[in-house]
Design an enzyme around this catalytic site. Structure first.
Site, short mmCIF file in Angstrom:
data_model
loop_
_atom_site.label_atom_id
_atom_site.label_comp_id
_atom_site.label_asym_id
_atom_site.label_seq_id
_atom_site.Cartn_x
_atom_site.Cartn_y
_atom_site.Cartn_z
N GLY A 141 -8.59 -30.06 30.91
CA GLY A 141 -8.74 -28.83 31.67
C GLY A 141 -10.11 -28.23 31.44
N THR A 193 -6.70 -35.34 14.83
CA THR A 193 -6.95 -34.76 16.14
C THR A 193 -8.16 -33.82 16.10
OG1 THR A 193 -5.25 -33.12 15.63
CG2 THR A 193 -4.60 -34.98 17.00
N GLU A 220 -13.68 -25.43 21.29
CA GLU A 220 -14.90 -25.02 21.98
C GLU A 220 -16.15 -25.04 21.11
OE1 GLU A 220 -13.68 -21.95 25.30
OE2 GLU A 220 -12.20 -22.04 23.71
#
Ligand code: FES
Ligand code: FES
Lengths: 778, 195
Positions: free
Chosen positions: A274, A670, A743
């Site tokens: 996304g 991750t 981010e």
């Protein structure tokens, strides 16, 4: 070469508390085992949804098998300004399989939603689709055609003839300066602010630097194009979506349709990336719903790659003027950061480049300003680190230029200006290990071997450049809720209306439960991406981890308490009649404190004895007073090597070492992937990505994946991602201690690349992306 | 549909005509048999998908990708671009990897197709699938079926042994999540077991 090892006295022994703000909040619960005990929390854990993803069983929005589904194809405007004069669908209506056409003259009444982020209602664009005949940008939805099959829908759509009244569009910022205005705020943050005297201090500065840096318009381009599949059952709507915000999608779609929220159900278990473009709610989600109601069948609307370039936002181009003043020893005395961006005629989204500048370094005199112009381009939207990412490109490039003027090593310059507190909000940091990031990454990179002289390092005929930059992103948190059930077979489930777009939420949810309840990860099922579950915030702003995981731990505690109460109340239980605080839990068993675990019962035994199917705990937590006391911010350092072939003026990134302070790392597996992900997208931003518009008609020249270049495997060198991995003691009261990570990893990359390019070539490129034509021009 | 009036066939016709005219200026270009504005018909074909033979009536305009996804109910193969630019739709046709969005189903009568759904054997992950999980070679997972199909086919291709050789051979598969270093590691681990 400056000495980079002497980064403060605390660099060798990790400081326990660099902020000096006192002891951490008390987060220990009586019953739950300490985190990072023997469980998986904080340890590399394979993805919980891994098998589904490698076998093709993971269902993305367009993948759900729906009986009798028909297909919709969107028709978008080919002009960027004007009006729709006529829509002639007569030929389309005769095409085989044709079912319906919708457009502004032929659509149900739709309503503008309340557009309030905090109440989880946020359209990507406040103008409602098919509102009128006005066209504001190329790619605006003009009509929707529905037919039995995809081929038939495409064919029928090709027969629709649209006539326009054409007005000349304004695409270029320079042409739009008559519309310039100063936006006030961005999600509550003031966009014009000042402390001290930025002008006077600049005039008096011993060393000065001023330059303008620009970044182009970029598109997220997740690999999964947006899709929406609508199915009505009476007055109840189910939407299979690809959304970063199931709760926001439910509320926004309901308000736009004018139906109660309870009637809308959003299902989005897997999202094919996304990066921000699936955060707010875009018209396709409403289009599939109204089309389905119209034809009385489930409708699938899958956007094309080309449509993705106008249907769900982009990052605005930015022009940033940065002005720095410093004393001869490198101490910053003045910073001014002035940003000009674009927004659309129909809504406002501001790429807030300057807000990070207010607090990234220590400086008594700081000013920021933002200006926007309106152009005939769709509305921008958050794209991975909106504001911070282009903002740090400009500021960190400028600092590199200043370092050369001062003849101070760029790492050393940053350390000399380290902000020990947030000087903008005047708060102490909740935790900050930026100096450790510089040291860890610099050592691993071999920065001490750098000869700062431009063009001084070579690899055969290739020019070699080393550059670095600071990375940063706020440690956001929003209210989050979750439920945890301990089941009769001793396994557990955890649910929350959060999302996993690849960051690993499915897995971290399970890790927290596993640790809290002592149940192996394989015996825990996590469910998310469904608006009927306990509400959670948008998967944006890197806030999922900090918002959802504490609530899950709270829910575990409540579930365990209920289990203990069940045991105490059970006359057949060895714990019968004990007080609650006399009972403890370990490895899936409850027992009397101080006795051997085997004297108690397994969770399964406790439930079976009372013939119960499960106990359920609920957790709802939100940020509180700690947000007034502390500034929550993540930091990092990006070190980049580029090699440039001077004959073809091509720059390639050949090595990256990065270190991040993001609080506790819940899952190193991750987390490392998140690191790679941001760095690689940053390489794309630095060297490749830009969306090009034709000024004459506002169309996009490169709206496909061949011409909008993104990094492929051959563009990506060896990357090394390091984490400080120290918990943030204040971000939650459950001891999770993790700030988000999605981010920050992209911030600073483009600046580090640009700084490396300067080091390699002596050429300063202040306009991204750094393509061969620009390298040749200088 | 982005610009009304154009469809795949009218484009192909124009492109074919232009190409032929440029290469052979003196030879008359034959008129295409089908007029662009007439919708295509359907045709019966036999596809052997993951070992199972199926007789299908396909729209002659349907790509292999859309046929798998929309007609056969096999949504494991993904659409990222529909233009042969991303590799998300990679499948094996008679053992070789191709972009299933760039080929019509009707061209594959009698062909053997393998998709991501056909790699695991009785619930046992293939070595490449297992390596992708072990090396965390994905994030969102959307490019993953295509990556794994490419990587699996690559094992049989004459690709060199350096990291750069492998990166190059995998560069037709875009991963916007940037799992590339882990994809490389996964492929290397399977290759080393192979040799
Ligand atoms: S969908 Fe076939 S290559 Fe992108
Ligand atoms: S894993 Fe998301 S695109 Fe590759």
């Amino acid at each position: 070469m400056q000495d980079t090892s002497g980064q403060g006295q605390n660099s060798q022994q990790h400081p326990t508390d660099t902020t000096g703000v006192g002891a951490a909040a008390d987060h220990t619960s009586n019953r739950l085992p300490e985190l990072s005990g023997n469980g998986s929390f904080g340890r590399p854990t394979p993805r919980h949804d891994g098998t589904l993803k490698v076998t093709g069983q993971a269902r993305y929005a367009a993948d759900h098998p729906i009986r009798r589904v028909v297909h919709a194809v969107a028709i978008q405007s080919t002009i960027a300004n004007g009006r729709v004069k006529n829509i002639d669908a007569s030929a389309a209506e005769k095409a085989p399989g044709f079912l319906a056409i919708l457009h502004h003259g032929k659509a149900p009444k739709l309503y503008r939603p309340s557009n309030d982020f905090m109440s989880a209602t946020k359209p990507g664009e406040i103008r409602v689709v098919f509102e009128d005949d006005r066209v504001y940008y190329a790619g605006q939805y003009i009509a929707l055609v529905v037919a039995e099959t995809l081929q038939q829908a495409n064919y029928a759509a090709s027969l629709v003839k649209i006539e326009y009244d054409f007005l000349h569009p304004v695409i270029d910022t320079d042409q739009a300066m008559n519309t310039v205005y100063d936006p006030e705020q961005f999600f509550g943050e003031k966009l014009t602010a000042q402390r001290g005297d930025p002008d006077g201090s600049y005039a008096a500065a011993a060393v000065k630097h001023e330059a303008t840096y620009s970044t182009p318009l970029e598109h997220h381009n997740p690999m999964e194009p947006s899709a929406s599949m609508a199915e009505w059952n009476g007055d109840e709507l189910t939407l299979y979506e690809t959304t970063q915000w199931v709760v926001g999608a439910r509320n926004t779609v309901a308000e736009t349709l004018g139906v109660p929220q309870e009637k809308v159900h959003i299902v989005s278990p897997f999202i094919g990336g996304g990066f921000g473009c699936k955060g707010f709610i875009w018209p396709h989600s409403v289009l599939s719903a109204i089309a389905s109601r119209q034809v009385g069948r489930p409708v699938k609307l899958n956007l094309t790659r080309k449509q993705m370039f106008s249907a769900c936002g982009h990052r605005s181009e930015t022009r940033q003027k940065v002005r720095l003043g410093a004393a001869a020893d490198g101490k910053l005395t003045s910073i001014f950061h002035d940003t000009l961006v674009q927004t659309s005629p129909v809504d406002e989204f501001i790429e807030s480049c300057g807000t990070t500048t207010e607090m990234l370094y220590s400086c008594p005199n700081v000013g920021i300003a933002h200006h926007a112009v309106r152009v005939n381009i769709a509305t921008p939207t958050p794209m991975r680190a909106p504001g911070e990412n282009p903002g740090t490109y400009a500021l960190e490039s400028a600092l590199d230029e200043l370092a050369y003027k001062l003849k101070i090593d760029p790492v050393e310059l940053r350390i000399r200006n380290h902000a020990d507190t947030n000087e903008h909000t005047k708060q102490p940091w909740s935790s900050k290990y930026l100096k450790d990031c510089y040291r860890m990454a610099a050592e691993k990179f071999g920065w001490s071997k750098r000869n700062p002289e431009p063009r001084s390092m070579r690899d055969g005929k290739l020019l070699v450049g080393w550059g670095m930059a600071t990375a940063t992103y706020p440690g956001m948190r929003n209210p989050g809720a979750a439920k945890v059930r301990i089941l009769q077979d001793g396994s557990a489930t955890v649910v929350s209306a959060t999302q996993d777009m690849g960051g690993g939420t499915y897995t971290t949810m399970v890790q927290v439960v596993s640790d809290a309840l002592g149940i192996p990860v394989e015996r825990i099922q996590s469910t998310l991406g469904d608006s009927m579950l306990p509400p959670a915030p948008v998967s944006g702003g890197s806030m999922t981890t900090a918002s959802v995981l504490p609530a899950i731990r709270k829910a575990c505690e409540q579930a365990l308490t209920k289990l203990v109460q069940t045991a105490i109340g059970d006359e057949n239980s060895p714990m019968h009649g004990k007080k609650e605080d006399e009972i403890t839990a370990q490895n899936g068993r409850v027992f009397v404190k101080g006795s051997s675990p085997s004297s108690g019962n397994t969770y399964a035994e406790v439930l079976a004895s009372k013939k119960m199917a499960a106990v359920e705990g609920e957790g709802f937590l939100q940020p509180g007073e700690e947000r007034k006391k502390y500034a929550f911010q993540s930091f990092g350092a990006q070190f980049v090597e580029v090699k440039i072939d001077p004959e073809i003026a091509r720059a390639r990134v050949t090595r990256v070492v990065s270190a991040f302070d993001v609080g506790k790392v819940v899952n190193p597996t991750t987390a490392r992937s998140q690191g790679y992900s941001g760095i690689i997208m940053g390489i794309g931003m630095a060297l490749m990505e830009h969306t090009i518009y034709d000024d004459r008609d506002g169309s996009i020249v490169n709206s496909n994946l061949a011409d909008y270049a993104v990094p492929v495997n051959a563009d990506v060198p060896d990357l090394e991602v390091l984490f400080v991995d120290k918990p943030d003691p204040y971000i939650d009261d459950q001891g999770i201690g993790a700030r988000g990570i999605g981010e920050i990893t992209i911030t600073g990359v483009a600046a580090a690349v640009a700084n490396a390019v300067y080091h390699a070539t002596g050429q300063r490129i202040r306009d991204l992306p750094i393509t061969p034509d620009k390298l040749l021009q200088v | 549909m982005d610009s009304p009036g154009w469809n795949r066939r009218s484009f192909l016709k124009a492109a074919a005509a232009a190409g032929a005219a440029a290469a052979m200026p003196d030879i008359a270009v034959p008129e295409p048999q089908v007029k662009p504005d007439v919708p295509a018909s359907s045709q019966s074909i036999r596809l052997k998908v993951n070992g199972t033979s199926r007789q299908l009536n396909v729209d002659t305009r349907a790509t292999l990708l859309d046929t798998l996804r929309e007609q056969m109910g096999m949504a494991g193969t993904k659409k990222g671009c529909d233009h042969g630019q991303c590799g998300a739709c990679t499948v094996h046709v008679n053992g070789r990897r191709i972009n299933s969005c760039l080929t019509f189903a009707v061209m594959h009568d009698g062909d053997e197709i393998t998709t991501i759904e056909g790699l695991a054997d009785a619930g046992q992950l293939s070595p490449m699938q297992a390596a992708f999980v072990e090396h965390d070679a994905f994030q969102c997972g959307y490019c993953t079926p295509g990556q794994i199909m490419s990587a699996t086919a690559l094992l049989r291709e004459p690709v060199g042994n350096t990291d750069d050789d492998l990166r190059e051979a995998m560069s037709g598969n875009i991963c916007r999540c940037g799992a590339y270093p882990n994809i490389l590691a996964a492929i290397k681990s399977v290759r080393s077991q192979h040799s």
